[in-house]
Design a protein around this motif. Structure first.
Motif, PDB file in Angstrom:
ATOM      1  N   ALA A  75       2.464   3.265  -4.396  1.00  0.00           N
ATOM      2  CA  ALA A  75       1.292   3.425  -3.534  1.00  0.00           C
ATOM      3  C   ALA A  75       0.018   3.621  -4.357  1.00  0.00           C
ATOM      4  CB  ALA A  75       1.497   4.605  -2.586  1.00  0.00           C
TER       5      ALA A  75
ATOM      6  N   ASN B 237       7.594   7.959   4.147  1.00  0.00           N
ATOM      7  CA  ASN B 237       7.188   6.802   3.335  1.00  0.00           C
ATOM      8  C   ASN B 237       5.814   6.297   3.742  1.00  0.00           C
ATOM      9  OD1 ASN B 237       9.531   6.842   1.846  1.00  0.00           O
ATOM     10  ND2 ASN B 237      10.563   5.286   3.058  1.00  0.00           N
TER      11      ASN B 237
ATOM     12  N   MET C  83       7.887   5.758  -4.723  1.00  0.00           N
ATOM     13  CA  MET C  83       6.943   5.463  -3.644  1.00  0.00           C
ATOM     14  C   MET C  83       5.535   5.892  -4.025  1.00  0.00           C
ATOM     15  SD  MET C  83       7.898   3.872  -0.914  1.00  0.00           S
ATOM     16  CE  MET C  83       6.570   4.390   0.157  1.00  0.00           C
TER      17      MET C  83
ATOM     18  N   MET D  38       2.480   6.295   1.361  1.00  0.00           N
ATOM     19  CA  MET D  38       1.711   5.075   1.128  1.00  0.00           C
ATOM     20  C   MET D  38       0.228   5.319   1.390  1.00  0.00           C
ATOM     21  SD  MET D  38       1.976   1.947   0.133  1.00  0.00           S
ATOM     22  CE  MET D  38       3.743   1.651   0.295  1.00  0.00           C
ATOM     23  N   ASP D  39      -0.056   6.015   2.498  1.00  0.00           N
ATOM     24  CA  ASP D  39      -1.445   6.287   2.849  1.00  0.00           C
ATOM     25  C   ASP D  39      -2.110   7.195   1.821  1.00  0.00           C
ATOM     26  OD1 ASP D  39      -3.686   6.256   4.847  1.00  0.00           O
ATOM     27  OD2 ASP D  39      -3.270   8.397   4.851  1.00  0.00           O
TER      28      ASP D  39
ATOM     29  N   SER E 294      -0.433   2.237   8.056  1.00  0.00           N
ATOM     30  CA  SER E 294       0.306   3.478   7.819  1.00  0.00           C
ATOM     31  C   SER E 294      -0.028   4.514   8.880  1.00  0.00           C
ATOM     32  CB  SER E 294      -0.026   4.033   6.425  1.00  0.00           C
ATOM     33  OG  SER E 294       0.361   3.136   5.420  1.00  0.00           O
TER      34      SER E 294
END
Length: 208
Positions: A168, A22, A164, A26-27, A187
């Motif tokens: 993001a 996750n 996700m 996100m990054d 992150s």
């Protein structure tokens, strides 16, 4: 249909807890957009599929050997710390735009794949959760129905990864650059922390 929905929700709930995948999604979503984050999730889900197949065929027990676990902890430690440091360092010079990032999507796929494949917690996860699901349903359902149930769990995981990646990549459109850089650094730090945890577990396996 209700049974399949139940196991799809199980897959969603299993994928939801915060972990290295996750954080990596996100990054990548912030830096490069939806497809790069989605490929991280697909890579991790591919590794999940391998372990799911091993559990289904009853072949996962050889992974319980201390030497194999120590190797996985160490390799996972390297992958996570390397990815985390790279992410943290590059966040300072991150240039955000509405365009997709230039990083190759196959690299994102491999990153997610190896993060999940070398995580012994993934093995324990599938052995414990999916193994118990098989034990519960094998006596009630036929082989074809077990495959459908497994597919429902897998669909839930894929749905979470898609969500996700979407969330993001949405951040990069609506949040200020300074906040996006902060999230990217957080992150990266979380990946480093997960890597240190993996290294600690490897140390325990090797010296106990």
């Amino acid at each position: 249909m209700g049974i399949l929905l139940k196991y799809m929700l199980l897959g969603l709930s299993l994928a939801a807890p915060i972990g290295p995948i996750n954080a990596a999604q996100m990054d990548k979503g912030i830096r490069s957009g939806f497809w790069h984050a989605w490929m991280v999730g697909l890579g991790a889900t591919t590794a999940d599929a391998i372990y799911m197949a091993l559990v289904y065929m009853g072949l996962v027990h050889f992974l319980d050997a201390p030497v194999i676990k120590a190797f996985l902890w160490l390799f996972g430690c390297f992958v996570l710390i390397y990815t985390g440091i790279e992410s943290f360092q590059s966040s300072g010079v991150m240039v955000l735009s509405k365009k997709q990032g230039s990083e190759k999507t196959w690299r994102c796929f491999l990153s997610g794949f190896f993060m999940s494949l070398t995580n012994p917690l993934t093995i324990l996860f599938w052995l414990g959760i999916y193994g118990s699901v098989l034990a519960e349903t094998a006596a009630t359902y036929h082989k074809q129905q077990l495959i459908l149930i497994s597919g429902a769990i897998f669909s839930g995981i894929l749905l979470w990864d898609f969500t996700m990646a979407l969330v993001a990549s949405s951040f990069r459109r609506y949040l200020a650059d300074s906040l996006l850089k902060l999230i990217s650094r957080i992150s990266g730090l979380s990946l480093i922390c997960f890597g240190c945890y993996f290294g600690y577990q490897a140390f325990k396996f090797l010296w106990n």
